[in-house]
Design a protein around this motif. Structure first.
Motif, PDB file in Angstrom:
ATOM      1  N   UNK A 188     -13.784   1.170   1.992  1.00 46.83           N
ATOM      2  CA  UNK A 188     -13.658   0.879   0.568  1.00 46.83           C
ATOM      3  C   UNK A 188     -13.727   2.160  -0.260  1.00 46.83           C
ATOM      4  N   UNK A 189     -14.701   3.011   0.037  1.00 42.43           N
ATOM      5  CA  UNK A 189     -14.849   4.247  -0.729  1.00 42.43           C
ATOM      6  C   UNK A 189     -13.638   5.149  -0.575  1.00 42.43           C
ATOM      7  N   UNK A 190     -13.118   5.254   0.634  1.00 42.24           N
ATOM      8  CA  UNK A 190     -11.964   6.126   0.871  1.00 42.24           C
ATOM      9  C   UNK A 190     -10.727   5.619   0.137  1.00 42.24           C
ATOM     10  N   UNK A 191     -10.536   4.304   0.124  1.00 44.69           N
ATOM     11  CA  UNK A 191      -9.329   3.745  -0.482  1.00 44.69           C
ATOM     12  C   UNK A 191      -9.409   3.666  -2.003  1.00 44.69           C
ATOM     13  N   UNK A 192     -10.579   3.934  -2.566  1.00 43.97           N
ATOM     14  CA  UNK A 192     -10.725   3.856  -4.029  1.00 43.97           C
ATOM     15  C   UNK A 192     -11.256   5.144  -4.625  1.00 43.97           C
ATOM     16  N   UNK A 193     -11.247   6.240  -3.877  1.00 45.50           N
ATOM     17  CA  UNK A 193     -11.798   7.495  -4.381  1.00 45.50           C
ATOM     18  C   UNK A 193     -10.740   8.547  -4.640  1.00 45.50           C
ATOM     19  N   UNK A 194      -9.481   8.231  -4.449  1.00 45.88           N
ATOM     20  CA  UNK A 194      -8.416   9.182  -4.706  1.00 45.88           C
ATOM     21  C   UNK A 194      -7.881   9.057  -6.114  1.00 45.88           C
ATOM     22  N   UNK A 195      -6.706   9.637  -6.335  1.00 42.78           N
ATOM     23  CA  UNK A 195      -6.117   9.597  -7.666  1.00 42.78           C
ATOM     24  C   UNK A 195      -5.569   8.224  -8.017  1.00 42.78           C
ATOM     25  N   UNK A 196      -5.382   7.374  -7.012  1.00 38.22           N
ATOM     26  CA  UNK A 196      -4.983   5.982  -7.263  1.00 38.22           C
ATOM     27  C   UNK A 196      -5.743   5.083  -6.304  1.00 38.22           C
ATOM     28  N   UNK A 197      -6.001   3.857  -6.705  1.00 38.46           N
ATOM     29  CA  UNK A 197      -6.748   2.921  -5.874  1.00 38.46           C
ATOM     30  C   UNK A 197      -5.792   2.091  -5.032  1.00 38.46           C
ATOM     31  N   UNK A 198      -6.139   1.906  -3.770  1.00 35.37           N
ATOM     32  CA  UNK A 198      -5.326   1.110  -2.858  1.00 35.37           C
ATOM     33  C   UNK A 198      -5.897  -0.308  -2.770  1.00 35.37           C
TER      34      UNK A 198
ATOM     35  N   UNK B 164       0.848  -1.183   0.000  1.00 32.86           N
ATOM     36  CA  UNK B 164       0.000   0.000   0.000  1.00 32.86           C
ATOM     37  C   UNK B 164       0.885   1.236   0.000  1.00 32.86           C
ATOM     38  N   UNK B 165       0.342   2.360  -0.443  1.00 29.26           N
ATOM     39  CA  UNK B 165       1.103   3.607  -0.480  1.00 29.26           C
ATOM     40  C   UNK B 165       1.565   4.005   0.912  1.00 29.26           C
ATOM     41  N   UNK B 166       2.742   4.652   0.957  1.00 28.95           N
ATOM     42  CA  UNK B 166       3.324   5.027   2.247  1.00 28.95           C
ATOM     43  C   UNK B 166       2.538   6.135   2.931  1.00 28.95           C
ATOM     44  N   UNK B 167       1.915   7.015   2.176  1.00 30.19           N
ATOM     45  CA  UNK B 167       1.173   8.147   2.725  1.00 30.19           C
ATOM     46  C   UNK B 167      -0.302   7.971   2.405  1.00 30.19           C
ATOM     47  N   UNK B 168      -1.107   7.743   3.430  1.00 28.25           N
ATOM     48  CA  UNK B 168      -2.553   7.564   3.249  1.00 28.25           C
ATOM     49  C   UNK B 168      -3.331   8.716   3.874  1.00 28.25           C
TER      50      UNK B 168
ATOM     51  N   UNK C  59       8.278  -3.296   1.186  1.00 29.46           N
ATOM     52  CA  UNK C  59       6.880  -3.663   0.937  1.00 29.46           C
ATOM     53  C   UNK C  59       5.908  -2.489   1.007  1.00 29.46           C
ATOM     54  N   UNK C  60       6.425  -1.257   1.022  1.00 27.98           N
ATOM     55  CA  UNK C  60       5.588  -0.066   0.945  1.00 27.98           C
ATOM     56  C   UNK C  60       5.814   0.612  -0.402  1.00 27.98           C
ATOM     57  N   UNK C  61       4.755   1.209  -0.950  1.00 23.48           N
ATOM     58  CA  UNK C  61       4.843   1.899  -2.230  1.00 23.48           C
ATOM     59  C   UNK C  61       4.996   3.400  -2.008  1.00 23.48           C
ATOM     60  N   UNK C  62       5.802   4.034  -2.850  1.00 23.06           N
ATOM     61  CA  UNK C  62       6.056   5.464  -2.721  1.00 23.06           C
ATOM     62  C   UNK C  62       6.218   6.071  -4.104  1.00 23.06           C
TER      63      UNK C  62
END
Length: 682
Positions: free
Chosen positions: A366-376, A337-341, A654-657
């Motif tokens: 679910x909505x929060x993790x898929x409503x930004x500029x990229x989906x988590x 998952x992205x390093x900054x949420x 294992x973190x995305x940045x």
């Protein structure tokens, strides 16, 4: 046991047994009606405990929240369902109650209120309302860490899930009503290792704004997995005991923790060789004594810990098997998952705490993790009976073995087929990469001027769409089988919804890319093995992205999510091309953009500057993706300058940045700025 006597004073003779029995029955009935008024009728006795049972079910006494619009109730014990509270109260919520008695009585009905874990109580006279005979407490009662009486509200000491008992006496009559109710004082706990602690702070700030009580907020060192470090045992206990576990707070209702994670569910620190120093394994949480008295929801903010293809999901599901008040559900991720949420966390609590349309924990996450500029790659698991939980209204605790698992499948967005290649950077560093940077052949690329597109039909911008895109499918009342859908049918519905709301798809739209929300029901067998039912695709998302001259515009997208026959989510943010930017300090004349390999050197320098706290033996980053994109400068006008910018996506421990590098100057543009630009509507 206290007993009530009946007098023989007026009896001229000894009554036969049958007459005594008749009088006794009449006395009991009369006593119940009068609720604890002593009546002199006979010398026979009966225990007052019977009367107390009736009093606790007194329908003349009722509890309400704040303005008397919502009556407060609780859940009684049922098979495999322990007694539990229905409502979670924030620190500024007030409990009120009203009692129906004789009209016109001043200083007549006296109330005593007590929490079951308190050694004291508060007491006051009831006040008659504008309705004759309807009496209310003079001030709202708030759940707190002490018993006190004030001028505008009173407080009752409450710890974990507690019982509030009100007893009302009348002058010269004794006790006339008594009633108890289970309530829950809303408490949160949030912690994390230093490198990701900003997420823990974000949770704390949001929960504080929602007026939940802070039951623990703590930063731990990046070497918290090292058993020689005092933080090791402290962080473990924080997680197991759900916060600081003081006498005032007990166990939090909502727990968040953040660290590195692995596919078997373990939490690991940052400074050790990968996976060597373990903070805690889910198997080390003993639900006979840990996480079993108050906690409902756990947010595991660590990569891959709820992986259903490995053992992470199965291992963490053991936490749901509490023996007293089982945890209701877990929120987390099944892949890195992205390093900054920060943006996603704000969205999550905004949806949970909405006063108009609060979403369930599952929907909000679910909505929060898929409503930004990229989906988590979000994943969620819960007792089937508890998936309707919201921030303020809970479902009853469950001891059944039925669970439901959701995960957002991003396979179609991520190319996993590429083998790593090794890139030598200018300073001699070797970086593993899935991208061949030599394949890029960009030369003179100019900045462009873009204008925010205004949509003529609803929804007219991203922000309005975002507020109305709540999921409505993650609840226990749905017939999940009917949600299963094929991709082509869903795509046709998505395109119809997008064109109907946003107009014809722009010529420079690219796509669609697709992702699906999957669901699977589980039962838990005696040997703790998981037996699964059919995997169902209950929702599909189709996303179009914006390309200009073959280069993507960061943040621009048109997307629709389809479940069954319904459009349940729309997202729209788009900019129209205006012109090439004029020569200026940010768009140099005749200057070539940096080659990808040169920009990578800047990116790695920026990455290292952010992670100086890491030990030398920390994991090295892998370059997962690289692309040239248009990055929008942050400003307040509808017309913006978009710069050619290299975006590098690294995976480290294992973190995305994401690292954005100005393709002219090599300046690092913050990833956070991209997210805020995408979420903001001018």
């Amino acid at each position: 046991m206290d007993q009530i006597k009946f007098s023989k004073k007026n009896s001229p003779k000894v009554l036969p047994p049958s007459t005594k029995l008749t009088l006794l029955i009449i006395a009991v009935v009369f006593f119940s009606i009068k609720t604890c008024t002593a009546v002199a009728m006979a010398a026979d006795k009966f225990p007052i405990a019977i009367v107390n049972l009736l009093l606790n079910e007194d329908t003349n006494l009722n509890y309400y929240l704040n303005d008397y619009q919502l009556e407060l109730t609780d859940y009684k014990e049922a098979p495999l369902r322990p007694a539990s509270p229905k409502y979670v109260l924030a620190s500024n919520d007030g409990v009120n109650f009203e009692f129906r008695g004789k009209p016109g009585k001043t200083n007549y009905y006296f109330a005593r209120v007590k929490g079951s874990n308190s050694t004291s109580q508060i007491a006051f006279y009831m006040v008659e309302s504008s309705t004759p005979g309807l009496y209310r407490n003079p001030r709202p009662i708030r759940l707190s860490d002490k018993d006190s009486m004030g001028s505008s509200f009173d407080t009752i000491k409450f710890r974990d899930e507690d019982t509030l008992t009100t007893t009302i006496s009348a002058a010269g009559e004794g006790v006339v009503a008594s009633k108890s109710i289970m309530l829950d004082k809303g408490e949160f706990a949030s912690c994390g290792i230093s490198i990701f602690f900003s997420d823990a702070t974000r949770v704390k700030n949001n929960m504080s704004e929602l007026n939940w009580v802070n039951a623990g907020y703590q930063e731990f060192s990046n070497s918290a997995g090292n058993e020689a470090n005092p933080d090791h045992i402290i962080m473990r206990n924080f997680i197991k005991e759900a916060g600081d576990n003081t006498d005032a707070n007990g166990e939090a209702d909502f727990l968040h923790f953040t660290s590195h994670g692995d596919h078997d569910g373990r939490l690991v620190d940052n400074d050790s060789p990968w996976g060597e120093d373990i903070i805690i394994r889910p198997s080390e949480i003993n639900t006979d004594q840990d996480m079993n008295s108050d906690i409902e929801w756990v947010f595991i903010n660590a990569c891959s810990t709820l992986d259903q293809d490995d053992t992470g999901l199965e291992n963490w599901m053991g936490v749901l098997k509490g023996t007293i008040h089982p945890v209701h559900g877990l929120l987390g991720f099944y892949e890195p998952v992205s390093a900054d949420l920060s943006v996603e966390i704000d969205s999550f609590f905004s949806r949970l705490g909405s006063s108009e349309s609060p979403e369930t924990y599952l929907n909000a996450f679910f909505n929060a993790m898929t409503s930004g500029s990229s989906d988590e790659p979000c994943a969620m698991v819960a007792h089937v009976e508890n998936i309707d939980d919201t921030l303020k209204v809970l479902t009853q605790d469950s001891s059944t073995s039925r669970y439901r698992y959701y995960w957002y499948n991003l396979a179609s967005f991520i190319d996993k087929s590429k083998d790593d290649i090794i890139i030598e950077t200018a300073d001699g560093t070797s970086v593993a990469s899935k991208v061949n940077l030599d394949s890029f052949d960009y030369k003179n690329i100019k900045s462009v001027i873009l204008k925010q597109k205004k949509f003529s039909t609803y929804p007219d911008n991203y922000q309005q769409t975002k507020l109305k895109c709540g999921m409505v499918i993650l609840n226990s009342g749905e017939k999940i089988a009917n949600k299963n859908q094929d991709e082509f049918t869903a795509l046709a519905k998505a395109e119809a919804a997008l064109t109907g709301s946003f107009g014809p798809l722009p010529d420079d739209a690219y796509g669609p890319q697709s992702g699906s929300l999957k669901m699977q029901d589980f039962t838990w067998q005696d040997n703790y093995a998981l037996r699964s039912d059919e995997i169902v695709d209950i929702a599909r998302t189709f996303k179009y992205t914006h390309y200009i001259n073959g280069i993507p515009v960061v943040g621009d997208m048109l997307a629709a999510t389809i479940s069954g026959n319904e459009v349940i989510k729309l997202k729209g943010n788009w900019h129209e091309y205006v012109s090439i930017a004029e020569t200026s300090d940010i768009t140099p004349e005749n200057e070539k953009i940096l080659a990808a390999s040169a920009a990578l050197d800047y990116a790695l320098t920026g990455l290292k500057s952010e992670t100086d706290v890491k030990a030398k033996n920390a994991g090295s980053p892998t370059l997962e993706e690289a692309e040239l994109c248009y990055y929008g400068l942050q400003n307040d006008s509808e017309v913006k300058t978009y710069l050619p910018t290299w975006r590098f996506r690294f995976k480290e421990n294992n973190k995305l940045k994401n690292v954005f590098v100005d393709a002219y100057s090599g300046e690092i543009h913050p990833d956070k700025e991209i997210s805020e630009a995408f979420s903001r509507v001018d």
